[in-house]
Motif scaffolding. Structure first.
Motif, PDB file in Angstrom:
ATOM      1  N   CYS A   1     -24.726 -25.522  43.736  1.00  0.00           N
ATOM      2  CA  CYS A   1     -24.315 -26.520  42.745  1.00  0.00           C
ATOM      3  C   CYS A   1     -23.233 -27.429  43.317  1.00  0.00           C
ATOM      4  CB  CYS A   1     -23.788 -25.837  41.496  1.00  0.00           C
ATOM      5  SG  CYS A   1     -24.988 -24.743  40.715  1.00  0.00           S
ATOM      6  N   HIS A   2     -23.333 -28.708  42.979  1.00  0.00           N
ATOM      7  CA  HIS A   2     -22.384 -29.715  43.447  1.00  0.00           C
ATOM      8  C   HIS A   2     -21.942 -30.564  42.258  1.00  0.00           C
ATOM      9  CE1 HIS A   2     -23.975 -28.919  47.511  1.00  0.00           C
ATOM     10  NE2 HIS A   2     -25.163 -28.958  46.931  1.00  0.00           N
ATOM     11  N   GLY A   3     -20.680 -30.969  42.261  1.00  0.00           N
ATOM     12  CA  GLY A   3     -20.206 -31.895  41.234  1.00  0.00           C
ATOM     13  C   GLY A   3     -19.359 -31.222  40.186  1.00  0.00           C
ATOM     14  N   ARG A   4     -19.635 -31.573  38.925  1.00  0.00           N
ATOM     15  CA  ARG A   4     -18.833 -31.103  37.790  1.00  0.00           C
ATOM     16  C   ARG A   4     -19.739 -30.423  36.773  1.00  0.00           C
ATOM     17  NH1 ARG A   4     -13.997 -33.734  36.789  1.00  0.00           N
ATOM     18  NH2 ARG A   4     -14.490 -33.938  34.578  1.00  0.00           N
ATOM     19  N   LEU A   5     -19.406 -29.186  36.452  1.00  0.00           N
ATOM     20  CA  LEU A   5     -20.160 -28.446  35.446  1.00  0.00           C
ATOM     21  C   LEU A   5     -19.376 -28.519  34.149  1.00  0.00           C
ATOM     22  CD1 LEU A   5     -22.527 -26.719  34.617  1.00  0.00           C
ATOM     23  CD2 LEU A   5     -21.376 -24.739  35.618  1.00  0.00           C
ATOM     24  N   VAL A   6     -19.741 -29.491  33.318  1.00  0.00           N
ATOM     25  CA  VAL A   6     -19.004 -29.796  32.086  1.00  0.00           C
ATOM     26  C   VAL A   6     -19.995 -29.993  30.941  1.00  0.00           C
ATOM     27  CG1 VAL A   6     -17.024 -30.787  33.307  1.00  0.00           C
ATOM     28  CG2 VAL A   6     -18.933 -32.258  32.684  1.00  0.00           C
ATOM     29  N   ALA A   7     -19.464 -30.285  29.770  1.00  0.00           N
ATOM     30  CA  ALA A   7     -20.295 -30.431  28.569  1.00  0.00           C
ATOM     31  C   ALA A   7     -21.492 -31.359  28.801  1.00  0.00           C
ATOM     32  CB  ALA A   7     -19.451 -30.940  27.403  1.00  0.00           C
ATOM     33  N   GLY A   8     -21.281 -32.456  29.479  1.00  0.00           N
ATOM     34  CA  GLY A   8     -22.354 -33.417  29.687  1.00  0.00           C
ATOM     35  C   GLY A   8     -23.354 -33.048  30.763  1.00  0.00           C
ATOM     36  N   THR A   9     -23.074 -31.986  31.525  1.00  0.00           N
ATOM     37  CA  THR A   9     -23.978 -31.631  32.631  1.00  0.00           C
ATOM     38  C   THR A   9     -24.488 -30.198  32.564  1.00  0.00           C
ATOM     39  OG1 THR A   9     -22.176 -30.912  34.098  1.00  0.00           O
ATOM     40  CG2 THR A   9     -22.796 -33.247  34.177  1.00  0.00           C
ATOM     41  N   SER A  10     -24.031 -29.420  31.592  1.00  0.00           N
ATOM     42  CA  SER A  10     -24.387 -28.001  31.567  1.00  0.00           C
ATOM     43  C   SER A  10     -25.888 -27.765  31.363  1.00  0.00           C
ATOM     44  CB  SER A  10     -23.574 -27.251  30.513  1.00  0.00           C
ATOM     45  OG  SER A  10     -23.832 -27.755  29.227  1.00  0.00           O
ATOM     46  N   GLU A  11     -26.563 -28.681  30.699  1.00  0.00           N
ATOM     47  CA  GLU A  11     -28.016 -28.521  30.515  1.00  0.00           C
ATOM     48  C   GLU A  11     -28.763 -28.593  31.845  1.00  0.00           C
ATOM     49  OE1 GLU A  11     -29.761 -27.566  27.815  1.00  0.00           O
ATOM     50  OE2 GLU A  11     -27.793 -27.317  26.892  1.00  0.00           O
ATOM     51  N   ALA A  12     -28.219 -29.320  32.807  1.00  0.00           N
ATOM     52  CA  ALA A  12     -28.883 -29.456  34.114  1.00  0.00           C
ATOM     53  C   ALA A  12     -28.954 -28.123  34.845  1.00  0.00           C
ATOM     54  CB  ALA A  12     -28.170 -30.507  34.967  1.00  0.00           C
ATOM     55  N   ILE A  13     -27.868 -27.353  34.821  1.00  0.00           N
ATOM     56  CA  ILE A  13     -27.905 -26.060  35.508  1.00  0.00           C
ATOM     57  C   ILE A  13     -28.829 -25.088  34.782  1.00  0.00           C
ATOM     58  CG2 ILE A  13     -25.860 -25.033  34.431  1.00  0.00           C
ATOM     59  CD1 ILE A  13     -25.262 -23.839  37.259  1.00  0.00           C
TER      60      ILE A  13
END
Length: 109
Positions: free
Chosen positions: A26-38
């Motif tokens: 994983c790269h970047g920021r794991l936050v509210a706006g991106t958690s669905e991607a993981i």
């Protein structure tokens, strides 16, 4: 406002014992706006079974939603029963968050 990005690279291989191995970096920021991607990346791997390693060493930031996504994935893997989900390269900050929230045991391999 800074764009919130998360991207994951998946490498599927076979272990020496013939079992499936998937490594998710994983790269970047794991936050509210991106958690669905993981979740979208890892959940199909849970369905496939085998061993899954999620490398979070290149994440610049994890918020509570990101932590919740990791916990949810771990619980899903445990519930599936035919795969293991491990986390690799946990930052000192993330390890501290796990201790504070009493989640350390859940994240042990």
């Amino acid at each position: 406002m800074e764009a919130q990005e998360l991207w994951c690279e998946v490498e599927k291989t076979t272990e020496d014992n013939g079992g499936r191995l998937a490594t998710v970096t994983c790269h970047g920021r794991l936050v509210a706006g991106t958690s669905e991607a993981i979740k979208a990346t890892v959940k199909p791997l849970i369905t496939d079974g085998g061993r899954i390693i999620v490398d979070v060493g290149d994440l610049q930031y994890i918020d509570s939603m990101g932590l919740g996504a990791l916990v949810g994935l771990k619980v899903s893997a445990i519930g599936a029963g035919y795969c293991t989900l491990e986390f690799k390269n946990l930052s000192d900050r993330l390890q501290a968050l796990l201790r504070i929230t009493n989640l350390t045991d859940l994240f042990k391999s």
